[in-house]
Design an enzyme around this catalytic site. Structure first.
Site, PDB file in Angstrom:
ATOM      1  N   GLU B  60       0.809  -1.216   0.000  1.00  0.00           N
ATOM      2  CA  GLU B  60       0.000   0.000   0.000  1.00  0.00           C
ATOM      3  C   GLU B  60       0.843   1.266   0.000  1.00  0.00           C
ATOM      4  O   GLU B  60       0.461   2.261  -0.634  1.00  0.00           O
ATOM      5  CB  GLU B  60      -0.959  -0.007   1.184  1.00  0.00           C
ATOM      6  CG  GLU B  60      -2.112  -1.000   1.055  1.00  0.00           C
ATOM      7  CD  GLU B  60      -1.718  -2.457   1.297  1.00  0.00           C
ATOM      8  OE1 GLU B  60      -0.586  -2.699   1.769  1.00  0.00           O
ATOM      9  OE2 GLU B  60      -2.535  -3.348   1.008  1.00  0.00           O
ATOM     10  N   HIS B 129     -11.102  -5.528   8.320  1.00  0.00           N
ATOM     11  CA  HIS B 129     -11.892  -5.248   7.126  1.00  0.00           C
ATOM     12  C   HIS B 129     -13.101  -4.369   7.431  1.00  0.00           C
ATOM     13  O   HIS B 129     -14.007  -4.280   6.615  1.00  0.00           O
ATOM     14  CB  HIS B 129     -12.373  -6.557   6.491  1.00  0.00           C
ATOM     15  CG  HIS B 129     -11.279  -7.398   5.902  1.00  0.00           C
ATOM     16  ND1 HIS B 129     -10.356  -8.055   6.661  1.00  0.00           N
ATOM     17  CD2 HIS B 129     -10.969  -7.698   4.614  1.00  0.00           C
ATOM     18  CE1 HIS B 129      -9.535  -8.730   5.877  1.00  0.00           C
ATOM     19  NE2 HIS B 129      -9.872  -8.528   4.621  1.00  0.00           N
TER      20      HIS B 129
HETATM   21  C1  LIG Z   1      -1.599  -5.237   4.030  1.00  0.00           C
HETATM   22  C2  LIG Z   1      -2.700  -5.950   3.319  1.00  0.00           C
HETATM   23  N1  LIG Z   1      -3.128  -5.478   2.135  1.00  0.00           N
HETATM   24  C3  LIG Z   1      -4.132  -6.093   1.472  1.00  0.00           C
HETATM   25  C4  LIG Z   1      -4.737  -7.204   1.974  1.00  0.00           C
HETATM   26  C5  LIG Z   1      -5.904  -7.874   1.231  1.00  0.00           C
HETATM   27  N2  LIG Z   1      -5.491  -9.204   0.826  1.00  0.00           N
HETATM   28  C6  LIG Z   1      -5.798 -10.283   1.576  1.00  0.00           C
HETATM   29  S1  LIG Z   1      -5.022 -11.636   1.021  1.00  0.00           S
HETATM   30  C7  LIG Z   1      -4.336 -10.837  -0.260  1.00  0.00           C
HETATM   31  C8  LIG Z   1      -3.435 -11.574  -1.190  1.00  0.00           C
HETATM   32  C9  LIG Z   1      -2.323 -12.210  -0.438  1.00  0.00           C
HETATM   33  O1  LIG Z   1      -1.517 -12.928  -1.319  1.00  0.00           O
HETATM   34  P1  LIG Z   1      -0.345 -13.850  -0.780  1.00  0.00           P
HETATM   35  O2  LIG Z   1       0.497 -13.086   0.165  1.00  0.00           O
HETATM   36  O3  LIG Z   1       0.330 -14.408  -1.975  1.00  0.00           O
HETATM   37  O4  LIG Z   1      -1.055 -14.981   0.052  1.00  0.00           O
HETATM   38  P2  LIG Z   1      -2.143 -16.019  -0.453  1.00  0.00           P
HETATM   39  O5  LIG Z   1      -3.472 -15.351  -0.338  1.00  0.00           O
HETATM   40  O6  LIG Z   1      -1.789 -16.391  -1.828  1.00  0.00           O
HETATM   41  O7  LIG Z   1      -2.049 -17.154   0.499  1.00  0.00           O
HETATM   42  C10 LIG Z   1      -4.696  -9.496  -0.249  1.00  0.00           C
HETATM   43  C11 LIG Z   1      -4.302  -8.490  -1.254  1.00  0.00           C
HETATM   44  C12 LIG Z   1      -4.262  -7.658   3.212  1.00  0.00           C
HETATM   45  N3  LIG Z   1      -4.794  -8.734   3.812  1.00  0.00           N
HETATM   46  N4  LIG Z   1      -3.256  -7.029   3.854  1.00  0.00           N
END
Ligand SMILES: Cc1ncc(C[n+]2csc(CCOP(=O)(O)OP(=O)(O)O)c2C)c(N)n1
Ligand SMILES: Cc1ncc(C[n+]2csc(CCOP(=O)(O)OP(=O)(O)O)c2C)c(N)n1
Ligand SMILES: [Mg+2]
Ligand SMILES: [Mg+2]
Lengths: 339, 343, 339, 343
Positions: B60, B129
């Site tokens: 972000e 959230h």
């Molecule tokens: C700081 C932050 N920004 C945005 C989100 C929203 N969000 C939740 S999961 C996700 C994707 C995460 O991807 P990854 O780290 O590859 O883990 P995966 O979901 O593939 O297990 C996002 C953008 C969040 N949880 N935390």
């Protein structure tokens, strides 16, 4: 629109002009320290010892097309990029934050003190340049200390993912206030981080102005040609205190300072010039003379720099100030008169 | 379409922004091919291309910092934070740069960026959230903050936010994304936020940072924004059954506050209650109450009521109905403004 | 205090228990998806396809001494570390944030959804372990998407500078919601970042449970013995949607999913076991039977899970709640009754 | 020493914390060998060793996140942010973790950490070195915020902050570091913040999160904390010359607010002015004004005055005297509380 510069020729005349810029930097730097002691400046972060890293890197940019993002210590880089000495003294006199110049026109971002943050602005600017099809690059300065900030990581990753024309120029000057580079940079090298993003990383002797100039020019060239970002780590040394309110004797040895004093980048360039120019001393004398004139002008001009009024400073907060804000500001100012 | 949801209205506003001004860009996590986790950017990448609407890595500060740099190159970026709670990693960019760069540059650098943030609770989300971040944004200088309450308002205010030459944080009431409403005719909408072509001419203020009267009433003013406006409208309907005529004022702009609009309404009703989801302590209601207390001392018939959250993190989903400002809590607060003199 | 474990033996019996854990994970995972569709859970982030990466890595830890820091997707890891299925369902039923278990006792941090942030908590915990002279390590889970966060960089750098016992375990599962790893990770590899901090980095087939187990065990061993941190990148694939409210058909091809379905880590372990065990099918039958019993218990227990009262939830906010806060809370609760 | 400065008092408090409890640690930028840029940790690394007092890399999220993890391992870390403006890079750790982890863990994980932040302006600093961050911290649940105004107060409150089982943000008025004062005898000090052994017995509240009356007066209450307390004392002295008896209330704890103490004082004086350096909009003064408006409606003889900053970034050093709450501005605000009825 720029034509792509080819890698630089290291002609003696070029070294001479870099030398002149370094001397000018040092002289203004020393003057600022003196002015601070006299109470004419509120504080100052000297760049003593880092002139080659700053002047060499800035000289590789074309401020007509490129954009530079300095920290608080980039006196030499900013002078090289055409910012006037008085514009750079204004912040240290408490009259301006970023410097008394127009960042948009100068293609130099205002001085900034939150370390790390402007690396992302360089990324955004470079993205804009790429979207507009410009052959231009953004160069962001940061220190060995700043390399620890999360935002620098995010910036390198964004630059890699979007293949952006950014030069990450780290002046590894031995210290972040009292923290030595080896207690700061895990693994010991900021340039080594580049590989982790698939970017080229280069280490350069930061006290060799031509080497810095060349390494930066290569990175700038690559960036402008669509080759993406580069991380350059210029090894140098902060010969002075962190700022005029810092006392390095608390945390580092005089011996270390002396070792680096003997590697003064300006001395080194001077010796090189002596070796290759017959009339070196004449040039030096001319340079010192010009510097003397410039310093006279700085001292004369300093007292004439105006503080903004509070009303002017308030206006800076918004491009379109809401009526309610304007009314509240007016009331606040009126209270200052009544109070 | 005769009706639209807020999600559709926001999508339309973004499409119109992109179509009208080729310096506008949309960036964020999953805003491209996926169209945003709330579908607010759905179809925009397809229509405007990957140069105008694109996904970023998951960072972000990276998103907002890049948006700042894009402004410096003359773009007008619209950045999305995926959820309110993920604005915090970008807070240094917001507080140290977005809030300061224009001043730092002596006015040379403008930041016409919009930061869209799906906001507030009530959709049974996991932790992080359901945050209300308006205080953190509105206390920062040089930043404007706005939050729409209906689809047509959302359209107009988002157009106004994007058109604004200053940074605007745009707080979208995520629980209202799927709320449906008769569409206000297209021409009336464009720039309505800035031009204030909203429902009430009497609320019209010159510069457009104006609140709007959602429902007129003479007995007490309910003040809210975003998702809580609907809650207030419900409470007002209940109160009407008891013969209490409630005025509902939708603040819209949380910064700048529409001081004149607030004062005008409460000067008539002499009673006010502010309603928000954020903790009461230093929630925006504190500012509204302090302001009304200053401006209408002697006029107010009762202290300004504040309905908001206690000093605890937003709770687990099972508790959110109890936590959020219910019509009952709002009615109780209204009731108190009538009891006050006795107290 | 732990005894240092030597690198693991890949005995069939061990594979069998890892297989059982993976099957158990998958079964509970699928049950959770079904429960969500029935409205019994508010949402759920499936770990389908990542069982080997999770079970293999968690099995290398000793929760009596080590401490694990999961994200929201670590069902398999958390089960392996001894957290009960119902404790893990509570958050998805909206009854708990971090899971209905005692993180201090379990040596497993609560589930957390802000990606990246807990890497630093692992660093702090590891620093505590080192200061206390424990032979223990912290393992932090994160995704390819989370690797972009500045805090992860800061964590790796701190771990390197302070030589801390941390295992950074990245499950590179192809996607961060709709963003593919190649648009996320500049340079393509999170493990490659390690070198930039002077740390060892290792890539491992994340669908090979023994390979993950071994790589993690080596890193854990190194950490416990004072050898510092390791970055492990386990390549796997998120076979399901990001969460039950996500629709992957919007952003990825069925063909890609099918290719990875054919590499299902559980199938792979099953085939291996069939090759080395005569009575494999008997074992499988026993495992499935136990799983059936466990799922029955989960379904039965789910409805019995209690929501906290608002008063209870309020109490969680402070270890020592100020009197003024307590009074304000009481008034707020009273309003809920009066209102 | 019979006298001490606030820097000495803070240094002594830290030394005593480290000596009394071997689970306490100090971490931050330049806190070790250099003793902190304000010398608050001077000599502590020498005395307690590099395991107890150590420098970190230059990363504020790293510092605070590490402190959180140290708490999880049973330590009691005292982290320093070098300046107020550099708290923002750590804001995600503060808002998403420090404020939430105890609840997230169902109460299993306590966070007995102290975050020291040299705060506020008035020392002619560059940008980012003069911020008032109390609103950002106090609006967050589960976090306590305190700010001392004198050396002995600083000693006692820092001991209380470190002893507290919850996270405490400790805002040090950097312009007062070198202020000198007669030292209160050692025994009276330890834990004075928590035990409330401060000057005024009548301000004593059971749990110790109490304000203190710096100067008693019957006509109007000035409410402040940190550096502004001294400004209020000055203004009170001027007012006394005009026969106006000003009570000065040092809030000390900004979260929780000492509601009883505030109400008790203003119930007597019926007039109040809050003074802070932060912008007026959503500054802590908003909360204090809203609260007093609620509790003392009908008792207040005038609206609660607020003296604070306009909606602009903290200005350049040349303007800070004009920007900061001057005794004149405070006196004007006091004057207004007497004019109010006429208005
Ligand atoms: C700081 C932050 N920004 C945005 C989100 C929203 N969000 C939740 S999961 C996700 C994707 C995460 O991807 P990854 O780290 O590859 O883990 P995966 O979901 O593939 O297990 C996002 C953008 C969040 N949880 N935390
Ligand atoms: C985010 C942030 N944290 C802390 C500071 C305080 N500070 C100013 S300069 C400095 C050291 C910077 O070191 P380095 O990046 O190596 O640059 P140098 O000063 O050596 O040029 C620190 C800690 C700051 N300016 N920004
Ligand atoms: Mg440095
Ligand atoms: Mg992923």
């Amino acid at each position: 629109m720029s034509t792509i510069e080819s890698p630089p020729v290291t002609a003696t005349s070029e070294l001479l002009s870099l030398y002149a810029q370094m001397r000018r930097t040092r002289a203004l730097n020393d003057e600022a320290i003196a002015l601070q002691r006299q109470g004419a400046l509120t504080g100052f972060p000297p760049c003593t010892g880092q002139e080659a890293a700053q002047v060499g890197s800035a000289a590789a940019l074309d401020p007509a097309v490129d954009f530079a993002f300095p920290t608080y210590r980039e006196l030499g880089a900013m002078l090289t990029l055409g910012i006037t000495p008085l514009a750079l003294m204004a912040p240290h006199r408490g009259l301006s934050f970023g410097g008394a110049f127009d960042a948009r026109e100068a293609h130099v971002a205002p001085i900034n003190a939150v370390v790390g943050g402007t690396a992302l602005h360089a990324v955004g600017w470079a993205m804009g340049a790429k979207l507009d099809g410009e052959e231009a690059c953004a160069l962001t300065y940061f220190g060995d200390g700043a390399s620890s900030q999360g935002e620098v990581h995010e910036a390198m990753n964004f630059a890699a993912i979007f293949e952006l024309p950014v030069v990450f120029l780290c002046q590894s000057n031995g210290w972040a206030i009292s923290t030595p580079t080896e207690r700061q940079v895990g693994g010991g090298s900021v340039a080594a981080r580049a590989a982790g993003y698939g970017l080229p990383g280069e280490q350069v002797d930061g006290n060799d102005v031509l080497a810095v100039r060349d390494a930066t020019a290569r990175a700038v060239h690559r960036a402008r040609c669509g080759g993406g970002a580069t991380v350059i780590e210029a090894f140098t040394y902060r010969l002075g205190p962190h700022s005029t309110s810092d006392d390095p004797s608390r945390y580092r040895d005089r011996a270390e300072e002396e070792a680096w004093e003997s590697r003064d980048p300006i001395d080194r360039a001077r010796e090189q010039l002596r070796g290759s120019l017959d009339d070196a001393e004449d040039h030096f004398a001319r340079i010192e003379h010009e510097i003397t004139l410039e310093l006279d002008a700085v001292r004369a001009g300093l007292g004439l720099l105006q503080a903004p009024t509070m009303r002017e400073q308030m206006e800076l907060a918004y491009a379109r100030m809401p009526a309610a804000t304007r009314a509240a500001n007016a009331a606040w100012l009126q209270d200052g008169i009544d109070g | 379409m005769a009706e639209w949801t807020m999600q559709e209205a926001l999508n339309a506003a973004l499409a119109d922004c992109l179509a009208d001004d080729d310096r506008t860009l949309i960036l964020g996590e999953d805003v491209g091919r996926n169209g945003g986790v709330f579908r607010v950017t759905a179809g925009l990448q397809e229509r405007f291309g990957e140069q105008r609407v694109f996904d970023t890595p998951l960072a972000e500060a990276g998103i907002l910092g890049t948006a700042v740099g894009l402004c410096m190159h003359g773009f007008r970026p619209i950045a999305e934070m995926q959820f309110d709670g993920f604005t915090f990693p970008a807070f240094n960019q917001l507080a140290a740069h977005v809030s300061k760069l224009r001043t730092r540059s002596g006015g040379a650098l403008n930041l016409p960026l919009t930061l869209r943030v799906p906001s507030y609770g009530a959709i049974r989300s996991p932790e992080h959230h359901s945050e209300s971040i308006e205080t953190f944004c509105a206390h920062l200088p040089s930043i404007k903050v706005v939050s729409p309450s209906t689809p047509s308002e959302a359209y107009a205010l988002l157009r106004a936010a994007v058109a604004d030459p200053d940074p605007v944080v745009f707080l979208e009431p995520k629980s209202r994304y799927w709320s449906r409403e008769e569409r206000v005719a297209g021409d009336d909408l464009v720039g309505a936020g800035a031009r204030q072509s909203g429902a009430d001419a009497d609320a019209e203020r010159g510069d457009g940072y104006a609140s709007r009267i959602v429902r007129s009433g003479s007995d007490v003013t309910l003040i809210a924004w975003g998702a809580c406006v609907q809650r207030c409208v419900q409470a007002a309907a209940f109160a009407a059954e008891d013969g209490v005529e409630v005025e509902v004022l939708d603040l819209r702009w949380l910064k700048p506050l529409d001081v004149d609009g607030l004062v005008a309404s409460v000067a008539r009703t002499r009673r006010a209650v502010v309603v928000h989801e954020a903790p009461v302590t230093l929630g925006l209601g504190a500012e509204v109450a302090a302001l009304l207390g200053e401006r209408l001392f002697g006029t107010l018939a009762a202290p300004v009521g504040r309905v908001g959250a206690p000093d605890m993190p937003y709770p687990v989903a099972a508790l959110e109905d109890e936590y959020l400002p219910s019509p009952d809590r709002i009615l109780l607060a209204i009731q108190r403004t009538f009891d006050a003199v006795a107290a």
